[in-house]
Design an enzyme around this catalytic site. Sequence first.
Site, short mmCIF file in Angstrom:
data_model
loop_
_atom_site.label_atom_id
_atom_site.label_comp_id
_atom_site.label_asym_id
_atom_site.label_seq_id
_atom_site.Cartn_x
_atom_site.Cartn_y
_atom_site.Cartn_z
N GLU A 91 2.52 8.13 11.82
CA GLU A 91 2.87 6.31 13.12
C GLU A 91 4.27 6.17 14.04
O GLU A 91 3.74 5.96 14.66
CB GLU A 91 2.74 5.28 11.62
N ASN A 148 2.85 14.08 10.83
CA ASN A 148 4.14 13.58 9.61
C ASN A 148 5.12 14.15 9.72
O ASN A 148 4.25 15.62 9.64
CB ASN A 148 3.82 12.86 8.26
N VAL A 149 6.45 14.46 9.72
CA VAL A 149 7.29 15.66 9.27
C VAL A 149 8.23 15.24 8.80
O VAL A 149 9.01 14.09 8.38
CB VAL A 149 8.27 15.44 10.82
N GLU A 150 8.19 15.97 7.83
CA GLU A 150 9.14 16.36 6.28
C GLU A 150 10.11 16.28 6.15
O GLU A 150 10.41 17.03 7.47
CB GLU A 150 8.32 16.71 5.09
N CYS A 185 1.59 2.91 5.52
CA CYS A 185 2.19 2.96 4.46
C CYS A 185 2.72 1.29 5.03
O CYS A 185 2.75 0.78 6.34
CB CYS A 185 3.74 3.41 4.11
N CYS A 221 6.59 9.82 8.63
CA CYS A 221 5.33 9.32 8.84
C CYS A 221 4.47 9.49 9.76
O CYS A 221 5.86 9.55 11.26
CB CYS A 221 5.02 8.25 8.57
N CYS A 264 5.09 1.46 8.14
CA CYS A 264 4.63 2.17 9.07
C CYS A 264 4.04 0.61 9.20
O CYS A 264 3.80 0.73 10.79
CB CYS A 264 3.44 3.19 9.00
N1 THU Z 1 1.88 9.53 5.70
C1 THU Z 1 2.42 9.03 6.61
O1 THU Z 1 2.52 10.32 7.73
N2 THU Z 1 1.25 7.31 6.97
C2 THU Z 1 1.24 6.77 6.14
O2 THU Z 1 1.25 6.06 7.14
C3 THU Z 1 1.07 7.75 4.64
C4 THU Z 1 2.07 8.12 4.15
C5 THU Z 1 2.96 10.95 4.55
C6 THU Z 1 4.47 10.74 4.20
C7 THU Z 1 4.77 12.00 3.89
O3 THU Z 1 5.10 13.05 4.84
C8 THU Z 1 2.90 12.19 3.07
O4 THU Z 1 2.18 11.45 3.73
C9 THU Z 1 2.57 11.64 1.78
O5 THU Z 1 3.75 10.54 1.42
#
Ligand code: THU
Length: 129
Positions: free
Chosen positions: A58, A45-47, A89, A56, A92
Site C-alpha cells: 500500500e 511490498n519491499v522488505e 493492515c 507494505c 495501511c
Molecule cells: N503486507 C503488505 O504489503 N500489506 C498488508 O496490508 C499486509 C502485509 C506485507 C508486509 C510484509 O512484507 C509481508 O506482507 C508479511 O507481513
Amino acid sequence: MTEFNWPSLRVSALDVSARAYVPYSHYPVGAAALADDGRVVTGCNVENAAYGVVLCAECGVISSLVAGGGGRLLAFTCCDAAGAVITPCGRCRQLLWEHGGPDLLLDTPSGILPLSALLPQAFGPDNLA
Ligand code: THU
C-alpha cells in the site's frame, strides 16, 4: 459497486505482486488502486534487513499516486501471490484514509466495502482542519 472494473484492478495487483522484494517473509503482496483521474496506481511490498521498516504494498500505491500528480483514490484491491484478496493492515488503512477517505471502496474477502467499515471512527485530516 459494479461501476469499477474490479477484475482488471485485481489483475494489476497480482501482476505487481510478482515484483515484491520479500526475502524475509516470502509473502509477496500486490496492490492496485483506481484514482479519480482514471490512473491505476500499483505497489508491491519491499522488505528490509531491519524488519520493522518494511514497506507494505500500500505504501507503494500511495507513493505512486502522489508522485504521479496526486488525486483521490476511488477503488482499491490487494492480494497475495496466489491472487487471494487480503485486507490492508491497520497502518495501511490509515494511509488509505488520507488519500481516499471514508468512501474509498475496498475489495475484501467479504465483498466490496467502504473504508469507513474497515476503519471506523478514524482520525484524519478533518481533525486537524
Ligand atoms: N503486507 C503488505 O504489503 N500489506 C498488508 O496490508 C499486509 C502485509 C506485507 C508486509 C510484509 O512484507 C509481508 O506482507 C508479511 O507481513
